[in-house]
Design an enzyme around this catalytic site. Structure first.
Site, mmCIF file in Angstrom:
data_model
loop_
_atom_site.group_PDB
_atom_site.id
_atom_site.type_symbol
_atom_site.label_atom_id
_atom_site.label_comp_id
_atom_site.label_asym_id
_atom_site.label_seq_id
_atom_site.Cartn_x
_atom_site.Cartn_y
_atom_site.Cartn_z
ATOM 1 N N ASP A 1 -33.499 28.978 41.474
ATOM 2 C CA ASP A 1 -32.498 29.469 40.522
ATOM 3 C C ASP A 1 -31.220 28.644 40.654
ATOM 4 O O ASP A 1 -30.796 28.320 41.776
ATOM 5 C CB ASP A 1 -32.191 30.945 40.780
ATOM 6 N N ASN B 1 -22.149 27.775 32.280
ATOM 7 C CA ASN B 1 -22.443 27.680 30.850
ATOM 8 C C ASN B 1 -21.253 28.130 30.015
ATOM 9 O O ASN B 1 -20.906 27.501 29.004
ATOM 10 C CB ASN B 1 -23.663 28.533 30.519
ATOM 11 N N ASP C 1 -27.417 22.770 28.935
ATOM 12 C CA ASP C 1 -28.747 22.208 28.686
ATOM 13 C C ASP C 1 -28.962 20.931 29.494
ATOM 14 O O ASP C 1 -30.057 20.674 30.002
ATOM 15 C CB ASP C 1 -28.925 21.918 27.197
ATOM 16 N N GLU D 1 -32.585 30.003 33.730
ATOM 17 C CA GLU D 1 -32.261 28.990 34.741
ATOM 18 C C GLU D 1 -33.175 29.075 35.956
ATOM 19 O O GLU D 1 -32.855 28.523 37.023
ATOM 20 C CB GLU D 1 -30.798 29.130 35.179
#
Length: 397
Positions: A258, A266, A275, A300
């Site tokens: 993770d 983000n 991304d 993620e």
């Protein structure tokens, strides 16, 4: 190196397989000659199936090619334009077909019910207009030449020029894009050239049947990627993970990965940068050693499966991955960079570029005979939770 390897896989291997097919067909000529009545009918079944399936998986270029090849073989077998012999229009049809294949090679797959279909049809008509006009002009030019040998040269040489350019452009795009569909279009051009310059070597029906099988294979490959590949990272998807789990034996280990604070990252830097981070981490994870297979689990989160490995043996490998990701510098470009000149970029690059890092946490679980794959995933997920609770950027088993 990644582009080269992809190009080799998607272009050179299909081309090699095509050459092998041609050689094998000539070697086993006595076998397929006995089946010629069946071979002559195959394109009329395989090409429509290819055209319909191609549309189902958004491979419109292959659908157009399959349809046009069907029309061409109908013409070659004298089922249309009966008053003309097939060789009467050989040169203009050959040149038009070459230009058409090149046009589809540089195009992109579009939805059938859209304005792009009208543009494609107009471009197809334009290719035929150019092909027929070009050959008509050089034919008239050859008639004005008294010397028969010079007339023959003047007739052939102008055709070689557009054909050579078209072939080069098709190959360049196939290598550049490195996809199964583009390599299939390049193979189509190869077969088209082979049939014209080596007439009679192999029956047209046999060559087109081989192309139709190639189309079906490319379409099935495309459908597999749609179902089992993650578009963003290029990794195998969760569906592929569940399918692969059915083939595992009783001895394997699973790692859940993770990205730490990804949602906050983000929100701070935007989804485009997020991304990029996902692709970066996916690229690093795909380099894992020890026979690990990497999958995007969702969001993620990633999953790495190590067949025939115990947890203790893979911990150093995962520790190396964690360290590589944490030490990789991500350079964030200023938004004004896209509209600024190169000189301004050099002057202000140091002030407007920012370097950030991301870290990953990893949880590891080893499969035991009495547990299922889902239970092992849950154990790895619990280990991941402990790694995050203990401060993140660490591996816990």
């Amino acid at each position: 190196m990644a582009v080269i390897s992809r190009s080799f896989y998607y272009l050179f291997i299909p081309a090699l397989m095509t050459i092998v097919f041609i050689v094998a067909s000539q070697y086993f000529i006595d076998i397929w000659r006995d089946w010629m009545p069946v071979v002559r009918k195959l394109p009329f079944y395989l090409l429509p199936i290819s055209a319909i399936l191609a549309l189902q998986f958004n491979c419109s270029r292959l659908s157009f090619l399959a349809t046009l090849l069907l029309v061409y073989i109908v013409y070659e077998q004298g089922l249309i334009l009966e008053h003309l012999q097939p060789r009467d229009l050989a040169e203009p049809i050959f040149l038009s077909g070459t230009l058409l294949i090149t046009f589809l090679a540089i195009s992109k797959d579009r939805a059938l019910l859209s304005v792009h279909t009208a543009k494609t049809l107009a471009s197809i008509i334009l290719c035929f207009i150019i092909g027929f006009t070009w050959t008509m002009l050089i034919t008239k030019a050859s008639l004005l030449t008294d010397n028969q040998q010079l007339a023959s040269i003047s007739l052939l040489t102008p055709i070689y020029v557009p054909v050579g350019i078209a072939s080069a452009v098709t190959c360049i795009y196939a290598i550049w894009r490195a996809s199964g569909i583009d390599s299939t279009i390049a193979v189509t051009l190869f077969i088209w050239l082979f049939n014209y310059y080596q007439p009679g070597e192999l029956p047209l029906a046999l060559l087109i049947s081989m192309l139709a099988v190639t189309y079906l294979f490319a379409i099935l490959t495309q459908s597999y990627h749609l179902a089992y590949r993650d578009d963003l990272t290029g990794l195998s998807s969760r569906r592929a993970l569940n399918t692969m789990a059915l083939s595992l034996n009783s001895h394997y280990s699973v790692a859940m990965v993770d990205i730490d604070h990804f949602k906050k990252f983000n929100d701070t830097y935007g989804h485009d940068v997020g991304d990029q981070v996902l692709r970066l981490v996916a690229g690093k994870l795909s380099l894992v050693k020890g026979g690990g297979k990497v999958y995007r689990y969702g969001g993620e989160e990633f999953t790495i499966v190590f067949p025939n490995k115990d947890a203790e043996s893979i911990l150093p490998l995962l520790e190396n991955l964690r360290s590589e990701v944490s030490h990789y510098n991500i350079v964030l470009r200023h938004e004004q960079r896209k509209t600024s000149s190169k000189s301004n970029r050099k002057d202000s690059a140091a002030n407007k570029s920012k370097t950030v890092n991301v870290t990953i946490s990893i949880g590891v679980a080893e499969h035991h005979g009495e547990s299922t794959f889902d239970q092992t995933i849950k154990l790895a997920d619990k280990a991941l939770y402990i790694a995050k609770k203990n401060g993140r950027n660490r591996v816990h088993a």
